[in-house]
Enzyme design. Structure first.
Site, PDB file in Angstrom:
ATOM      1  CB  SER A   1      -0.562  -0.257   1.029  1.00 55.02           C
ATOM      2  OG  SER A   1      -1.441   1.297   1.597  1.00 55.02           O
TER       3      SER A   1
ATOM      4  CE1 TYR B   1      -3.886  -2.010   5.719  1.00 54.61           C
ATOM      5  CE2 TYR B   1      -3.575   0.322   4.984  1.00 54.61           C
ATOM      6  CZ  TYR B   1      -4.325  -0.900   4.735  1.00 54.61           C
ATOM      7  OH  TYR B   1      -3.806  -1.590   3.532  1.00 54.61           O
TER       8      TYR B   1
HETATM    9  P1  NDP Z   1     -11.582  -5.946   0.964  1.00 50.95           P
HETATM   10  O1  NDP Z   1     -12.173  -5.939   1.688  1.00 50.95           O
HETATM   11  O2  NDP Z   1     -13.192  -5.976  -0.677  1.00 50.95           O
HETATM   12  O3  NDP Z   1     -10.678  -7.318   0.235  1.00 50.95           O
HETATM   13  C1  NDP Z   1      -9.983  -8.060   1.515  1.00 50.95           C
HETATM   14  C2  NDP Z   1      -9.810  -9.465   1.444  1.00 50.95           C
HETATM   15  O4  NDP Z   1      -8.677  -9.906   1.838  1.00 50.95           O
HETATM   16  C3  NDP Z   1     -10.665 -10.036   0.961  1.00 50.95           C
HETATM   17  O5  NDP Z   1     -11.724 -11.127  -0.215  1.00 50.95           O
HETATM   18  C4  NDP Z   1     -11.101 -11.096   2.162  1.00 50.95           C
HETATM   19  O6  NDP Z   1     -11.602 -11.913   2.104  1.00 50.95           O
HETATM   20  C5  NDP Z   1      -9.236 -11.267   2.461  1.00 50.95           C
HETATM   21  N1  NDP Z   1      -9.159 -11.145   3.827  1.00 50.95           N
HETATM   22  C6  NDP Z   1      -9.441 -10.721   4.658  1.00 50.95           C
HETATM   23  N2  NDP Z   1      -9.200 -11.398   6.017  1.00 50.95           N
HETATM   24  C7  NDP Z   1      -8.410 -12.970   5.775  1.00 50.95           C
HETATM   25  C8  NDP Z   1      -7.769 -13.969   5.952  1.00 50.95           C
HETATM   26  N3  NDP Z   1      -7.583 -13.613   7.450  1.00 50.95           N
HETATM   27  N4  NDP Z   1      -7.290 -15.374   5.614  1.00 50.95           N
HETATM   28  C9  NDP Z   1      -7.764 -14.641   4.300  1.00 50.95           C
HETATM   29  N5  NDP Z   1      -8.548 -14.009   3.396  1.00 50.95           N
HETATM   30  C10 NDP Z   1      -8.696 -12.459   4.179  1.00 50.95           C
HETATM   31  O7  NDP Z   1     -10.432  -4.813   0.993  1.00 50.95           O
HETATM   32  P2  NDP Z   1      -9.209  -4.782  -1.327  1.00 50.95           P
HETATM   33  O8  NDP Z   1      -9.927  -5.163  -1.705  1.00 50.95           O
HETATM   34  O9  NDP Z   1      -9.277  -3.257  -1.333  1.00 50.95           O
HETATM   35  O10 NDP Z   1      -7.623  -5.619  -0.276  1.00 50.95           O
HETATM   36  C11 NDP Z   1      -6.387  -6.077  -0.261  1.00 50.95           C
HETATM   37  C12 NDP Z   1      -5.608  -5.918  -0.017  1.00 50.95           C
HETATM   38  O11 NDP Z   1      -5.135  -4.647  -0.742  1.00 50.95           O
HETATM   39  C13 NDP Z   1      -5.312  -5.656   1.392  1.00 50.95           C
HETATM   40  O12 NDP Z   1      -4.115  -6.181   1.412  1.00 50.95           O
HETATM   41  C14 NDP Z   1      -5.322  -4.276   1.696  1.00 50.95           C
HETATM   42  O13 NDP Z   1      -4.729  -3.681   2.544  1.00 50.95           O
HETATM   43  C15 NDP Z   1      -4.468  -3.536   0.208  1.00 50.95           C
HETATM   44  N6  NDP Z   1      -5.135  -2.454  -0.287  1.00 50.95           N
HETATM   45  C16 NDP Z   1      -5.881  -1.600  -0.219  1.00 50.95           C
HETATM   46  C17 NDP Z   1      -6.222  -0.128  -0.732  1.00 50.95           C
HETATM   47  C18 NDP Z   1      -7.660  -0.041  -0.515  1.00 50.95           C
HETATM   48  O14 NDP Z   1      -7.587   1.498  -0.384  1.00 50.95           O
HETATM   49  N7  NDP Z   1      -8.661  -0.481  -0.828  1.00 50.95           N
HETATM   50  C19 NDP Z   1      -4.930   0.210  -0.935  1.00 50.95           C
HETATM   51  C20 NDP Z   1      -3.805  -0.605  -0.676  1.00 50.95           C
HETATM   52  C21 NDP Z   1      -3.851  -1.722  -0.561  1.00 50.95           C
HETATM   53  P3  NDP Z   1     -12.869 -13.584   3.471  1.00 50.95           P
HETATM   54  O15 NDP Z   1     -13.431 -11.842   4.570  1.00 50.95           O
HETATM   55  O16 NDP Z   1     -13.661 -13.614   2.540  1.00 50.95           O
HETATM   56  O17 NDP Z   1     -11.608 -13.572   4.292  1.00 50.95           O
HETATM   57  C1  8X3 Z   2      -5.335   1.390   2.014  1.00 51.11           C
HETATM   58  C2  8X3 Z   2      -4.851   2.957   1.352  1.00 51.11           C
HETATM   59  O1  8X3 Z   2      -4.952   5.339   2.188  1.00 51.11           O
HETATM   60  O2  8X3 Z   2      -6.096   4.166   2.971  1.00 51.11           O
HETATM   61  O3  8X3 Z   2      -4.394   0.666   2.020  1.00 51.11           O
HETATM   62  O4  8X3 Z   2      -3.671   4.063   4.168  1.00 51.11           O
HETATM   63  S1  8X3 Z   2      -5.395   4.111   2.784  1.00 51.11           S
END
Ligand code: NDP
Ligand code: 8X3
Length: 269
Positions: free
Chosen positions: A150, A163
């Protein structure tokens, strides 16, 4: 150049963690479109089944899926055993499963459970999946670990100590792995997005949909597909090319806390 021309093998296998929604789901679709065979994991198996069904309809391949909680050593081991039974070789691991919980300042936190969940998922879970799958990835002869970090792993913001700390750790782990695997045919990449509209903020704010929507008010965030494009790009370079890091963010976001928002009417939030 097609995926087949680059790798001489259309059947590279990619494992995507957290593929039940958001960025992980989009990565699964993008990699299926690029000819990868898929093994998908997440806790919500019903949502995972819907994703797999939809990929089967559009790509003609039915992804392998199995329940996965990356915070549980038993679940991670069962998942990896099942994937190994399904596929003779595993080439790519996309460590996408992750989450944020809360934005409370350190001094105001009375219960450490959110901290624990973030560190267990984003740091320990990523390390665990990497450790368990690395023997297969090494043996594949064309291995690749792609971590979803991120911009929070580059710049910290108030309320993001844990985070951001977890994503700084992802960047350090990615860099260390690249050093440890030097001399082997295993590529190591981190893809580091800024604000992406997914279920991320709903999860961060414990289901408070209104508060989550305020995060994206008056701004055009990245889409999950924007991030998946970068993962697909990294995963489909010729074997000798390692994309170390991709940092992407919305044009309207200069850093975690600095976002240019157009004025928003209250009913839009
Ligand atoms: P979502 O909440 O849409 O997706 C998160 C995914 O992670 C889900 O599929 C969830 O599946 C899975 N997950 C969470 N906990 C677990 C666990 N214990 N075991 C297995 N799977 C897990 O969020 P995003 O798609 O946005 O997030 C995906 C990644 O991108 C993360 O690492 C996040 O930190 C990163 N990210 C997101 C940003 C944003 O602004 N959205 C920006 C930068 C990075 P389930 O609940 O079914 O287990
Ligand atoms: C998620 C992006 O800016 O919310 O990784 O931390 S931010």
């Amino acid at each position: 150049m097609s995926q087949q021309e680059i790798h001489g093998d259309v059947s590279r296998v990619a494992v995507v963690t957290g593929a039940s929604s958001g960025i992980g789901e989009a990565i699964a679709r993008a990699l299926a479109g690029a000819g990868f065979r898929l093994a998908l994991g997440a806790r919500r198996i019903d949502r995972l089944a819907q994703v797999a069904e939809s990929i089967a309809e559009t790509s003609g391949q039915r992804p392998f899926l199995h329940a996965l909680d990356v915070t549980s050593p038993d679940s991670a081991t069962a998942f990896v055993d099942a994937v190994r039974s399904a596929f003779p070789q595993i080439h790519v691991l996309v460590n996408n499963a992750g989450l944020a919980r809360g934005m409370t300042h350190v001094a105001d936190v009375s219960d450490e459970s959110d901290w624990q969940v973030m560190l267990e998922t984003n740091v320990m879970g990523l390390l665990r999946m990497t450790r368990l799958l690395l023997p297969n990835i090494r043996r594949s002869g064309d291995g690749h670990i792609i971590n979803i970090g991120s911009t929070a792993g580059h710049e910290a913001y108030a309320g993001g100590s844990v985070y951001c700390g977890s994503k700084f750790a992802v960047r350090a782990i990615t860099d260390a792995l690249r050093q440890e695997l030097l001399g082997e045919q295993v590529r190591v990449t981190t893809v580091d997005p800024g604000m992406v509209e997914t279920e991320f903020s709903v999860v961060r704010f414990h289901g408070d949909v209104r508060r989550a929507s305020e995060v994206y008010a008056g701004v055009q965030p990245l889409t999950a597909e924007d991030v998946a494009d970068c993962v697909r790009f990294a995963a489909t370079r010729p074997k000798h090319v390692n994309i170390d890091m991709v940092v992407l963010r919305p044009v309207a976001q200069a850093s975690g806390g600095r976002v240019a928002r157009r004025p928003v009417a209250a009913k839009e939030v």
